[in-house]
Design a protein around this motif. Structure first.
Motif, PDB file in Angstrom:
ATOM      1  N   ALA A  60       0.823  -1.220   0.000  1.00 24.03           N
ATOM      2  CA  ALA A  60       0.000   0.000   0.000  1.00 24.03           C
ATOM      3  C   ALA A  60       0.853   1.265   0.000  1.00 24.03           C
ATOM      4  O   ALA A  60       0.570   2.219  -0.728  1.00 24.03           O
ATOM      5  N   ARG A  86     -16.826   1.218   4.333  1.00 27.85           N
ATOM      6  CA  ARG A  86     -15.641   0.630   3.720  1.00 27.85           C
ATOM      7  C   ARG A  86     -14.370   0.873   4.531  1.00 27.85           C
ATOM      8  O   ARG A  86     -13.345   0.269   4.255  1.00 27.85           O
ATOM      9  N   TYR A  87     -14.426   1.810   5.467  1.00 26.70           N
ATOM     10  CA  TYR A  87     -13.288   2.056   6.362  1.00 26.70           C
ATOM     11  C   TYR A  87     -13.501   1.406   7.727  1.00 26.70           C
ATOM     12  O   TYR A  87     -12.784   1.697   8.672  1.00 26.70           O
ATOM     13  N   CYS A  88     -14.492   0.548   7.838  1.00 27.56           N
ATOM     14  CA  CYS A  88     -14.792  -0.107   9.115  1.00 27.56           C
ATOM     15  C   CYS A  88     -14.484  -1.591   9.017  1.00 27.56           C
ATOM     16  O   CYS A  88     -14.885  -2.209   8.039  1.00 27.56           O
ATOM     17  N   LYS A 113     -11.497  -0.025  11.729  1.00 25.24           N
ATOM     18  CA  LYS A 113     -10.321   0.802  11.447  1.00 25.24           C
ATOM     19  C   LYS A 113      -9.027   0.067  11.819  1.00 25.24           C
ATOM     20  O   LYS A 113      -8.258   0.517  12.673  1.00 25.24           O
ATOM     21  N   THR A 114      -8.789  -1.027  11.138  1.00 25.62           N
ATOM     22  CA  THR A 114      -7.589  -1.821  11.420  1.00 25.62           C
ATOM     23  C   THR A 114      -6.327  -1.124  10.946  1.00 25.62           C
ATOM     24  O   THR A 114      -5.292  -1.159  11.601  1.00 25.62           O
ATOM     25  N   ASN A 115      -6.394  -0.503   9.738  1.00 23.87           N
ATOM     26  CA  ASN A 115      -5.197   0.076   9.130  1.00 23.87           C
ATOM     27  C   ASN A 115      -5.656   1.075   8.066  1.00 23.87           C
ATOM     28  O   ASN A 115      -6.081   0.688   6.970  1.00 23.87           O
ATOM     29  N   ASN A 129      -4.003   0.885   4.517  1.00 25.65           N
ATOM     30  CA  ASN A 129      -4.528  -0.218   3.708  1.00 25.65           C
ATOM     31  C   ASN A 129      -5.931   0.101   3.188  1.00 25.65           C
ATOM     32  O   ASN A 129      -6.244  -0.171   2.021  1.00 25.65           O
ATOM     33  N   HIS A 130      -6.754   0.676   4.042  1.00 22.51           N
ATOM     34  CA  HIS A 130      -8.117   1.015   3.607  1.00 22.51           C
ATOM     35  C   HIS A 130      -8.084   2.033   2.468  1.00 22.51           C
ATOM     36  O   HIS A 130      -8.851   1.942   1.514  1.00 22.51           O
ATOM     37  N   TYR A 163      -6.820  -0.042  -0.689  1.00 18.38           N
ATOM     38  CA  TYR A 163      -7.503  -1.254  -1.137  1.00 18.38           C
ATOM     39  C   TYR A 163      -9.023  -1.241  -0.954  1.00 18.38           C
ATOM     40  O   TYR A 163      -9.698  -2.106  -1.487  1.00 18.38           O
ATOM     41  N   SER A 164      -9.534  -0.306  -0.171  1.00 15.03           N
ATOM     42  CA  SER A 164     -10.974  -0.360   0.097  1.00 15.03           C
ATOM     43  C   SER A 164     -11.713   0.925  -0.256  1.00 15.03           C
ATOM     44  O   SER A 164     -12.878   0.891  -0.625  1.00 15.03           O
ATOM     45  N   GLY A 165     -11.045   2.051  -0.144  1.00 19.34           N
ATOM     46  CA  GLY A 165     -11.719   3.338  -0.309  1.00 19.34           C
ATOM     47  C   GLY A 165     -12.130   3.644  -1.739  1.00 19.34           C
ATOM     48  O   GLY A 165     -11.898   2.866  -2.651  1.00 19.34           O
ATOM     49  N   ARG A 191     -11.045  -6.778   7.588  1.00 21.17           N
ATOM     50  CA  ARG A 191     -10.656  -5.896   6.492  1.00 21.17           C
ATOM     51  C   ARG A 191      -9.411  -5.078   6.864  1.00 21.17           C
ATOM     52  O   ARG A 191      -9.353  -4.449   7.922  1.00 21.17           O
ATOM     53  N   ASP A 201      -0.798  -7.354   1.854  1.00 29.16           N
ATOM     54  CA  ASP A 201       0.529  -7.395   1.234  1.00 29.16           C
ATOM     55  C   ASP A 201       1.394  -8.522   1.789  1.00 29.16           C
ATOM     56  O   ASP A 201       2.606  -8.375   1.949  1.00 29.16           O
ATOM     57  N   ASN A 218     -12.976  -4.670  -0.282  1.00 29.91           N
ATOM     58  CA  ASN A 218     -14.342  -4.220  -0.059  1.00 29.91           C
ATOM     59  C   ASN A 218     -15.294  -5.189  -0.765  1.00 29.91           C
ATOM     60  O   ASN A 218     -14.852  -6.146  -1.411  1.00 29.91           O
TER      61      ASN A 218
END
Lengths: 428, 428
Positions: free
Chosen positions: A329, A370-372, A374-376, A379-380, A383-385, B73, B78, B303
């Motif tokens: 990331a 999509r940000y829940c 909040k692990t990292n 990365n969000h 890869y997710s946002g 998530r 990586d 996601n």
């Protein structure tokens, strides 16, 4: 205006790839502080923004696009490349004029700032209108007038390219470049002339390189050299050159590009959509080439989302090389920000969140699903946002987009004007 | 409730791939009309919705996911596949319990409906909680209890799988399936038992097939057969079987799958991110295999956006095959909707907008910049749009999401409960 953005997670994209909880303070368009709130200087500011735990990141640098092609978004998809160009795109582009390019550019800028892009690098015609729109909006831009001589109009275009340098001199965030289109549309003689112009104006050169297998291999047949090899033989690699696509460049090309500090503008989405292939981005980076990423034009993407390109360039390298560790990331973020600034020769002023740089940044709302959890957040972000998370886009301290709205124009007028132009371009 | 949605552009995904300007009328949860407004029946309806020129499309069918993995998530990205599984995912999953799976599922459903998904197919543990959450939310689901016996717990899991069939019988939109995990975790004997269970319950079988090269080639070493070949020798291809991933299946596997009507659940984003590769989707379809697409779990995607998977599956096929005409927009839509319904055995009730089917549909707001100019709404839907354009998601006539809000729960409570569970799972 001075602004303090509190309560953020700052992705700096600085040399150490530092990320930290903290704040960013902007004064006179410049970042004066980025770091923990506890250590922030005590300054009076005109406005305080609560990032609400969201991300503060450098704005994206979209290094290769043709913004006015937003007018042709969705008009001709799922076609073979030459059919697409000859029967759809070129006939429509033949009807382009200054007004069309201006409104196509405004539409594209509205889209780009809504997705967190603070700087773009373009190659097209009617570039004075692109420059004017960029200046009107307040976005940062490096604009190259396209030069080609396959139709015998080379010197005329070269003059237009020269004119642009004069035209942009009062636009503080806009610079001109010169854009020899590609090896298959520009003669060796014209490339040499372009080199002399670039030297004269101290400008960067923006060129399409080895986008398709056909283009790459036909150049070898014609000249006994790859496009990069040909440009090297013509002296152009001694100048600051930005090479778009580079899907088919050879290992030797990569070595040469690393030596000569030639930068790559990779367009993963467009390269897939047009069937060009997948650039060997990790190999380029391992060889020492600076790789940035870009959307290309909306006619072949079909949007101008750097968030999507950032995700895609990382996923593709992992998938094609069968190595999920590749392009983590933090690297994807660099490609979409500071590497782009380096490509454009603007790394001293933009591309990262560091004191002394222009305040070209975005605030990302991380309150969505999509940000829940909040692990990292890094990365969000990669890869997710999505673009929809962009809450605010700032260029040089000026807010160009906030809470779903552009600040530099009437979005309904821009959409209406652009749509009128499209109707004219694609009439049959 | 009866609803009439006017002023839309209806993408039907029916056998003719018809698209038309018009309206959709829903009564008793069923689509009673889809077509031009002029020819629509004159019916009293409880609510009229103006689609404002936007798209009315079938809801997406997400055919392979592990919804509770939303809890993980961004937790571990990586990483090499086995490192990821053994050192991050499995230790966290070992702490899963019913409450965690329930809230992870609710979070995933909130995400899915916000992206236009109306039906999902899952394989996991604690499946009663997944079924309960799906029923509470009102989304359509086919849920397979994971069965594996590599740890000696096969018969226990088989019993749990059997229990689920009884558990879901009062949930009108939820069905149970059985999910033998994969060839490398399920013995041939257990596969035979699974086949008998599937026959007994009249259920579908959901299995991971040839996701990685290692898994595919090791099966050949062990059994002298590919995973598909092995399942065929065990009689499982005579049953309705859904094969997730299929990145490495052979040409012979494809022929066999087409003959036996075995359906593929392709996960292009997850396959890239985990470094598995790119499935030969066009080749499968040319061979006659029904291909659907899916997000996989959020721990490997990151996601649950079917909009993104729909775009990606098309772009990848064009790019890897160097043929931009491959998988045109209309085919990508089918893969994400009606082909998914076929995969789940639900094509009589969902997957397209046709009179008589359940009203599982979405309204897409096309007023944003990414839909401008309006050259071709189908192309924009596939190549330019995003989840953020989803204005309304309806399942069986019930609105589960509208204007940014879920209707079946408190999103803040769901995020908080899920985040609490994540904190417990990933504690070190």
């Amino acid at each position: 205006m001075s602004v303090r953005i509190n309560n953020g997670y700052v992705i700096t994209a600085n040399a150490q790839n530092a990320c930290m909880e903290g704040c960013v303070i902007v004064d006179g368009g410049i970042i004066v502080y980025a770091g923990s709130e506890a250590l922030a200087p005590d300054m009076d500011v005109a406005r305080t923004i609560d990032a609400n735990g969201g991300i503060i990141a450098p704005g994206f640098v979209n290094t290769h696009t043709h913004v006015a092609m937003n007018l042709l978004r969705g008009y001709a998809d799922d076609m073979a490349l030459m059919d697409w160009l000859q029967n759809s795109i070129w006939p429509a582009e033949a009807r382009l004029d200054e007004e069309a390019v201006y409104w196509g550019t405004m539409l594209a800028i509205a889209e780009m700032v809504s997705g967190g892009i603070t700087c773009f690098s373009d190659m097209y015609n009617f570039t004075e209108q692109i420059a004017k729109a960029a200046n009107d909006a307040g976005i940062r831009a490096l604009i190259a007038t396209a030069v080609l001589d396959i139709d015998g109009q080379g010197d005329k275009r070269l003059q237009k390219a020269a004119d642009l340098f004069d035209f942009v001199k009062d636009y503080p965030r806009v610079e001109a470049a010169i854009g020899p289109h590609a090896e298959y549309t520009v003669s060796p003689e014209m490339f040499k002339k372009v080199g002399k112009y670039a030297q004269k104006f101290g400008s960067r050169i923006h060129v399409h390189i080895s986008e398709t297998f056909g283009e790459h291999s036909e150049c070898i047949e014609r000249h006994g050299k790859t496009p990069i090899g040909l440009l090297n033989s013509l002296g152009l690699l001694e100048l600051p050159l930005m090479a778009a696509h580079c899907v088919w460049i050879s290992d030797e090309d990569m070595t040469l590009m690393a030596e000569k500090d030639i930068t790559v503008l990779s367009c993963p989405g467009s390269n897939l959509k047009l069937g060009s292939g997948i650039a060997r981005v990790c190999k380029m980076m391992d060889t020492g080439v600076n790789v940035s990423c870009a959307t290309d034009g909306a006619a072949s993407n079909n949007n101008l989302s750097m968030m999507e390109e950032m995700t895609l360039i990382s996923l593709l390298q992992k998938g094609v090389n069968h190595q999920p560790m590749l392009m983590p990331a933090k690297t994807a973020v660099r490609i979409a920000t500071i590497n782009g600034a380096k490509a454009l020769g603007l790394e001293q002023i933009t591309g990262s969140i560091e004191a002394g740089k222009q305040a070209d940044l975005v605030i990302i709302d991380t309150s969505g699903v999509r940000y829940c959890p909040k692990t990292n957040l890094l990365n969000h972000f990669v890869y997710s946002g999505s673009d929809a998370d962009v809450k605010l886009t700032m260029v040089g301290g000026d807010i160009l987009y906030e809470d779903g709205k552009i600040t530099f124009g009437d979005i309904e007028e821009i959409k209406a004007k652009a749509s009128q132009q499209t109707a004219r371009l694609v009439m049959t």
